[in-house]
Design a protein around this motif. Structure first.
Motif, PDB file in Angstrom:
ATOM      1  N   LEU A 164      47.844  32.017 -31.504  1.00  0.00           N
ATOM      2  CA  LEU A 164      47.009  32.222 -32.688  1.00  0.00           C
ATOM      3  C   LEU A 164      45.851  33.171 -32.410  1.00  0.00           C
ATOM      4  O   LEU A 164      45.400  33.879 -33.313  1.00  0.00           O
ATOM      5  CB  LEU A 164      46.467  30.866 -33.173  1.00  0.00           C
ATOM      6  N   VAL A 165      45.348  33.148 -31.179  1.00  0.00           N
ATOM      7  CA  VAL A 165      44.234  34.020 -30.792  1.00  0.00           C
ATOM      8  C   VAL A 165      44.697  34.906 -29.654  1.00  0.00           C
ATOM      9  O   VAL A 165      44.968  34.411 -28.551  1.00  0.00           O
ATOM     10  CB  VAL A 165      43.004  33.188 -30.363  1.00  0.00           C
ATOM     11  N   PRO A 166      44.830  36.207 -29.872  1.00  0.00           N
ATOM     12  CA  PRO A 166      45.335  37.081 -28.805  1.00  0.00           C
ATOM     13  C   PRO A 166      44.348  37.194 -27.651  1.00  0.00           C
ATOM     14  O   PRO A 166      43.129  37.188 -27.851  1.00  0.00           O
ATOM     15  CB  PRO A 166      45.512  38.433 -29.508  1.00  0.00           C
ATOM     16  N   VAL A 167      44.885  37.271 -26.453  1.00  0.00           N
ATOM     17  CA  VAL A 167      44.062  37.441 -25.264  1.00  0.00           C
ATOM     18  C   VAL A 167      43.772  38.914 -25.010  1.00  0.00           C
ATOM     19  O   VAL A 167      42.681  39.284 -24.572  1.00  0.00           O
ATOM     20  CB  VAL A 167      44.757  36.803 -24.039  1.00  0.00           C
ATOM     21  N   ILE A 168      44.739  39.763 -25.288  1.00  0.00           N
ATOM     22  CA  ILE A 168      44.607  41.203 -25.052  1.00  0.00           C
ATOM     23  C   ILE A 168      44.248  41.891 -26.368  1.00  0.00           C
ATOM     24  O   ILE A 168      44.912  41.699 -27.394  1.00  0.00           O
ATOM     25  CB  ILE A 168      45.913  41.780 -24.480  1.00  0.00           C
ATOM     26  N   ASN A 169      43.202  42.695 -26.310  1.00  0.00           N
ATOM     27  CA  ASN A 169      42.726  43.478 -27.462  1.00  0.00           C
ATOM     28  C   ASN A 169      42.525  42.630 -28.727  1.00  0.00           C
ATOM     29  O   ASN A 169      43.038  42.960 -29.810  1.00  0.00           O
ATOM     30  CB  ASN A 169      43.701  44.622 -27.771  1.00  0.00           C
ATOM     31  N   PRO A 170      41.757  41.546 -28.636  1.00  0.00           N
ATOM     32  CA  PRO A 170      41.456  40.783 -29.856  1.00  0.00           C
ATOM     33  C   PRO A 170      40.407  41.508 -30.683  1.00  0.00           C
ATOM     34  O   PRO A 170      39.644  42.337 -30.174  1.00  0.00           O
ATOM     35  CB  PRO A 170      40.932  39.459 -29.311  1.00  0.00           C
ATOM     36  N   SER A 171      40.355  41.163 -31.961  1.00  0.00           N
ATOM     37  CA  SER A 171      39.285  41.696 -32.800  1.00  0.00           C
ATOM     38  C   SER A 171      37.972  41.022 -32.433  1.00  0.00           C
ATOM     39  O   SER A 171      37.946  40.034 -31.685  1.00  0.00           O
ATOM     40  CB  SER A 171      39.609  41.459 -34.278  1.00  0.00           C
ATOM     41  N   GLU A 172      36.879  41.560 -32.964  1.00  0.00           N
ATOM     42  CA  GLU A 172      35.570  40.983 -32.647  1.00  0.00           C
ATOM     43  C   GLU A 172      35.481  39.535 -33.105  1.00  0.00           C
ATOM     44  O   GLU A 172      34.913  38.682 -32.404  1.00  0.00           O
ATOM     45  CB  GLU A 172      34.468  41.819 -33.299  1.00  0.00           C
ATOM     46  N   PHE A 173      36.060  39.254 -34.271  1.00  0.00           N
ATOM     47  CA  PHE A 173      36.052  37.882 -34.773  1.00  0.00           C
ATOM     48  C   PHE A 173      36.922  36.974 -33.912  1.00  0.00           C
ATOM     49  O   PHE A 173      36.523  35.855 -33.558  1.00  0.00           O
ATOM     50  CB  PHE A 173      36.544  37.873 -36.222  1.00  0.00           C
ATOM     51  N   GLN A 174      38.108  37.427 -33.557  1.00  0.00           N
ATOM     52  CA  GLN A 174      39.011  36.624 -32.741  1.00  0.00           C
ATOM     53  C   GLN A 174      38.442  36.364 -31.345  1.00  0.00           C
ATOM     54  O   GLN A 174      38.639  35.284 -30.785  1.00  0.00           O
ATOM     55  CB  GLN A 174      40.372  37.315 -32.629  1.00  0.00           C
ATOM     56  N   ALA A 175      37.733  37.353 -30.812  1.00  0.00           N
ATOM     57  CA  ALA A 175      37.176  37.200 -29.468  1.00  0.00           C
ATOM     58  C   ALA A 175      36.083  36.149 -29.409  1.00  0.00           C
ATOM     59  O   ALA A 175      35.767  35.642 -28.321  1.00  0.00           O
ATOM     60  CB  ALA A 175      36.639  38.539 -28.973  1.00  0.00           C
ATOM     61  N   LEU A 176      35.492  35.823 -30.560  1.00  0.00           N
ATOM     62  CA  LEU A 176      34.407  34.845 -30.587  1.00  0.00           C
ATOM     63  C   LEU A 176      34.881  33.429 -30.902  1.00  0.00           C
ATOM     64  O   LEU A 176      34.137  32.466 -30.670  1.00  0.00           O
ATOM     65  CB  LEU A 176      33.356  35.259 -31.624  1.00  0.00           C
ATOM     66  N   LEU A 177      36.085  33.278 -31.438  1.00  0.00           N
ATOM     67  CA  LEU A 177      36.535  31.969 -31.896  1.00  0.00           C
ATOM     68  C   LEU A 177      36.541  30.928 -30.787  1.00  0.00           C
ATOM     69  O   LEU A 177      35.880  29.884 -30.887  1.00  0.00           O
ATOM     70  CB  LEU A 177      37.939  32.090 -32.507  1.00  0.00           C
ATOM     71  N   LEU A 178      37.264  31.177 -29.728  1.00  0.00           N
ATOM     72  CA  LEU A 178      37.393  30.185 -28.654  1.00  0.00           C
ATOM     73  C   LEU A 178      36.095  30.008 -27.869  1.00  0.00           C
ATOM     74  O   LEU A 178      35.736  28.866 -27.540  1.00  0.00           O
ATOM     75  CB  LEU A 178      38.551  30.572 -27.728  1.00  0.00           C
ATOM     76  N   PRO A 179      35.360  31.079 -27.521  1.00  0.00           N
ATOM     77  CA  PRO A 179      34.077  30.854 -26.839  1.00  0.00           C
ATOM     78  C   PRO A 179      33.091  30.035 -27.665  1.00  0.00           C
ATOM     79  O   PRO A 179      32.399  29.167 -27.114  1.00  0.00           O
ATOM     80  CB  PRO A 179      33.549  32.280 -26.596  1.00  0.00           C
ATOM     81  N   VAL A 180      33.003  30.292 -28.963  1.00  0.00           N
ATOM     82  CA  VAL A 180      32.080  29.533 -29.809  1.00  0.00           C
ATOM     83  C   VAL A 180      32.502  28.070 -29.865  1.00  0.00           C
ATOM     84  O   VAL A 180      31.663  27.156 -29.764  1.00  0.00           O
ATOM     85  CB  VAL A 180      32.026  30.141 -31.227  1.00  0.00           C
ATOM     86  N   ALA A 181      33.796  27.807 -29.996  1.00  0.00           N
ATOM     87  CA  ALA A 181      34.273  26.425 -30.017  1.00  0.00           C
ATOM     88  C   ALA A 181      34.013  25.739 -28.681  1.00  0.00           C
ATOM     89  O   ALA A 181      33.602  24.565 -28.645  1.00  0.00           O
ATOM     90  CB  ALA A 181      35.768  26.401 -30.345  1.00  0.00           C
ATOM     91  N   THR A 182      34.240  26.452 -27.583  1.00  0.00           N
ATOM     92  CA  THR A 182      33.995  25.880 -26.258  1.00  0.00           C
ATOM     93  C   THR A 182      32.532  25.506 -26.079  1.00  0.00           C
ATOM     94  O   THR A 182      32.207  24.463 -25.493  1.00  0.00           O
ATOM     95  CB  THR A 182      34.410  26.890 -25.176  1.00  0.00           C
ATOM     96  N   LEU A 183      31.656  26.342 -26.561  1.00  0.00           N
ATOM     97  CA  LEU A 183      30.224  26.084 -26.426  1.00  0.00           C
ATOM     98  C   LEU A 183      29.750  24.998 -27.382  1.00  0.00           C
ATOM     99  O   LEU A 183      28.869  24.199 -27.039  1.00  0.00           O
ATOM    100  CB  LEU A 183      29.453  27.382 -26.683  1.00  0.00           C
TER     101      LEU A 183
END
Length: 314
Positions: A164-183
């Motif tokens: 659901l969330v790409p690891v390679i070349n994610p968009s700015e929004f996608q790149a923040l999803l998992l880090p924000v949830a983790t925090l």
């Protein structure tokens, strides 16, 4: 009110001075010499005289009390010195790497508040006892989850398994999803615990029974009457959790490879870059003090009784 504000500002200044002194002494007590570690490398080809000149330039040869005074004066002027490893002013490193960390921390705090509120309201309005017990026990489970493990598991589940969330070349929004949830998840847990208990306590007050007797629905009473009276303990603990938010941001940035203060801190620890480390410590202490000062100032706005008590003691 003015006197209380001045007292709070004075206390904040004392806390910052103590944090500066403690960080300075602890960093000076670290074994080794970062300047010698870097410049005595044979590959650099520097002579002993050149290394001595570099030490004079950085002020490393001055007495400890002189270094303390010079560093404190520079900090008061907004100058944090030079990074030994990067060879640039620490202000430049902070200006480059602080915005991603602030964005991550602010989004994490917002998501944590929303998640905590959702859990607390769902537990309060749950129609079944087993569902309420499940929701009440959920924060205790979330608070015990290590941040680094949570981040790795979210990557495994949402990136590798479900894609659901790409690891390679994610968009700015996608790149923040998992880090924000983790925090946010570990921060949301204690907020939810405090809010659930506070809501339960306020609901036993007589004014709640009066509002229900007048025909108001349970949800209306909870939103209009109970929530505001239950927010003060949550606001207080949110200010205390700000330090944990910064610590979680450091770990989260390391797990997800985000170039922020966490990455700078990791490199500074590895290279014993004391100027960078002390600037980060003081920056974190400053943020913690400011957040708690804002919490103290906002508390009378939520609970007018505090405003009257402050006015009585002024």
């Amino acid at each position: 009110m003015t006197r209380n504000l001045l007292n709070r500002i004075g206390q904040a200044a004392v806390v910052l001075l103590l944090a500066f002194t403690a960080s300075f002494l602890l960093l000076q007590a670290l074994p080794g010499d970062a300047l010698l570690i870097k410049y005595q490398n044979p590959e650099m080809g520097l002579s002993a005289e050149q290394i001595a000149e570099i030490r004079v330039l950085y002020g490393a040869d001055a007495p400890i009390w002189a270094q303390y005074g010079n560093t404190l004066w520079n900090f008061l002027q907004g100058s944090f010195g030079y990074s030994i490893q990067a060879g640039v002013p620490v202000n430049t490193l902070l200006a480059t790497n602080l915005p991603p960390t602030l964005r991550l921390a602010s989004l994490g705090l917002v998501f944590a508040v929303l998640l905590a509120g959702t859990i607390a309201f769902a537990a309060t309005l749950a129609p079944f006892a087993w569902l309420r017990n499940l929701l009440v026990s959920l924060p205790a489970l979330l608070v015990s989850v290590p941040v680094f493990w949570l981040g790795i598991m979210l990557i495994q589940i949402f990136s590798f398994r479900f894609r659901l969330v790409p690891v390679i070349n994610p968009s700015e929004f996608q790149a923040l999803l998992l880090p924000v949830a983790t925090l946010a998840i570990p921060i949301a847990a204690p907020l939810a615990q405090i809010l659930i208990r506070s809501l339960d306590e306020v609901q036993t007050q007589p004014f709640v029974a009066v509002a229900r007797a007048k025909g108001a629905s349970r949800l209306w009473v909870l939103w209009r009457h109970v929530l505001r009276n239950a927010l003060l303990p949550v606001l207080t603990i949110a200010g205390v959790l700000f330090g944990e938010l910064l610590a979680g941001a450091v770990v989260t940035e390391t797990v997800f490879g985000i170039n922020g203060i966490g990455r700078v801190t990791e490199q500074a620890v590895s290279n014993q870059d004391t100027a960078v480390l002390q600037a980060i410590v003081i920056l974190a202490a400053f943020g913690f003090v400011v957040i708690n000062l804002l919490v103290d100032l906002a508390a009378p706005l939520i609970d007018p009784r505090l405003k009257r008590s402050i006015g009585a003691t002024a």
